[in-house]
Scaffold this active site. Structure first.
Site, PDB file in Angstrom:
ATOM      1  N   LYS A   1       7.985   2.460 -47.125  1.00  0.00           N
ATOM      2  CA  LYS A   1       7.376   3.777 -47.346  1.00  0.00           C
ATOM      3  C   LYS A   1       8.430   4.864 -47.535  1.00  0.00           C
ATOM      4  CE  LYS A   1       3.298   2.601 -46.848  1.00  0.00           C
ATOM      5  NZ  LYS A   1       2.257   2.945 -47.896  1.00  0.00           N
TER       6      LYS A   1
ATOM      7  N   HIS B   1      -4.496  -2.286 -54.633  1.00  0.00           N
ATOM      8  CA  HIS B   1      -4.075  -1.761 -52.971  1.00  0.00           C
ATOM      9  C   HIS B   1      -4.816  -2.593 -52.194  1.00  0.00           C
ATOM     10  CE1 HIS B   1      -5.673   0.444 -49.730  1.00  0.00           C
ATOM     11  NE2 HIS B   1      -4.544   0.544 -49.394  1.00  0.00           N
TER      12      HIS B   1
HETATM   13 MG    MG Z   1       0.043   2.909 -51.337  1.00  0.00          MG
END
Ligand code: MG
Length: 390
Positions: free
Chosen positions: A183, A321
């Site tokens: 992230k 995803h």
């Molecule tokens: Mg993502």
């Protein structure tokens, strides 16, 4: 054949992790069972699925709108006239009765759980893994020998820094993964670049690392991060801007030389067509991440892949995803580009069963009937509790 009952329960996710936008501490997922009157080994066949990870449970929409519509539909109207078996597309149509076009939000995930459970039931009736059922229905040769998989981690955890991130990434390599995702956007640019450097070093090169901003950045910040990261030769730069900011996506695509990835927050074919026509994505490098579990199920998702191909993209540019068994079977069955995995997080839904092997950067599905959710040890008790009475 008919559906006799549809059950749902919401199950909490374990672990307290965050990306740039969302804490998953209070997230729950809808686990759904579609009970049929088809009997195998003395028991009714029950299709099981869930809406994807990273959104919320959708029990209210299912209980108040969709389940009554499906159960209130004449059973023959839910069947494929050729096979005489459930047609997931017809079940979806029934679930969506009296819903207006557009405005695809939580109802897309509610519908997907019901639609996907029908695919699990069909595969169990055929006594085959779901990828075989899916490949046959959509005219693809399943990639049963395995598909590329990467470990999606690198979340922000309170009190943890670059050293812990490096250790996390090395643990993924030890487990057989050859690519990872971390992230960004949940810290300052300076801190994120330190984390990225640590991740690239631990992974053995930028070509093994993708980054995900979860739609956090405004256009200027997205470009700034892109400039700083351009020299890293990253796998991809995911959801830099709001998923519906097509101009922002196009502007970044014109400047950022590496691959971009987006699409997980687009829940319909028209949304995907807009992205393909106005988002400036490049068919020679960019990745599309729509997720059947968020977008009305496999019927709609397969049409999204068709739209990609109609706009010049290879189907291997589709990498959904959601790292879990349902998407593994979809990726294998539709011969797409690969899967993600969430080692150790988003349990009990994330990741694969012990019967699926991760080796050399590939994940190999088991040949258990359906999606094989019953073979996932930490998910099995929840399924047992839901379908035990069937
Ligand atoms: Mg993502």
């Amino acid at each position: 054949m008919r559906i006799t009952e549809i059950r749902e329960v919401d199950v909490p996710l374990t672990g307290a992790i965050s990306n740039a936008v969302v804490s998953f501490e209070h997230h729950r997922v809808s686990l759904v069972a579609v009970v049929t009157d088809v009997v195998r080994s003395g028991r009714p066949v029950v299709g099981v699925a869930f809406n994807s990870i990273g959104r919320h449970a959708q029990g209210g929409i299912m209980r108040e709108r969709m389940i009554p519509r499906v159960l209130g539909t004449s059973p023959e109207d839910l069947l494929d006239p050729v096979s005489g078996l459930l047609d997931p597309a017809r079940v979806l149509t029934a679930a969506m009765r009296d819903e207006k076009p557009g405005g695809h939000g939580d109802r897309a995930a509610a519908a997907s759980a019901i639609e996907l459970a029908c695919w699990d039931a069909l595969a169990k009736i055929a006594d085959e893994p779901a990828y075989a059922t899916i490949g046959r229905r959509f005219g693809q040769e399943p990639l049963a020998a395995g598909v590329p998989v990467y470990a999606a981690g690198g979340y922000y955890r309170a009190g943890e820094g670059v050293a812990e991130l490096g250790a996390e990434i090395r643990s993924y390599l030890d487990a057989g993964y050859e690519a990872v995702k971390i992230k960004i956007g949940g810290a300052s640019l300076t801190e994120d670049l330190r984390r990225l450097d640590g991740a690239v070093t631990a992974a053995g090169g930028g070509h093994r690392v993708a980054v995900d901003a979860n739609g956090r950045f405004d256009r200027a910040t997205a470009v700034q991060y892109g400039k700083e990261m351009a020299g890293h030769d990253l796998r991809w730069y995911e959801e830099p801007v709001d998923p519906l900011d097509l101009r922002g996506t196009a502007d970044l695509a014109a400047e950022y030389p590496g691959a971009l990835a987006t699409g997980e927050n687009l829940f319909s074919v028209p949304d995907v067509v807009n992205l393909l026509e106005f988002g400036g994505l490049r068919a020679d490098r960019d990745i599309l991440q729509m997720d059947a579990g968020l977008s009305y199920g496999l019927t709609e998702y397969a049409a999204m892949v068709d739209a990609m191909q109609a706009h010049g993209f290879d189907r291997r540019a589709a990498m959904p995803h959601g790292g879990h068994l349902i998407n593994l079977h979809i990726v294998v069955g539709l011969a797409l580009g690969g899967c993600e995995a969430y080692p150790g997080v988003f349990q009990p839904f994330g990741g694969y069963s012990d019967r699926c092997e991760v080796k050399g950067g590939l994940i190999v599905p088991s040949d258990d009937p359906g999606f094989g959710l019953e073979q996932k040890a930490d998910l099995a008790p929840h399924i047992e509790a839901l379908v035990g009475r069937a």
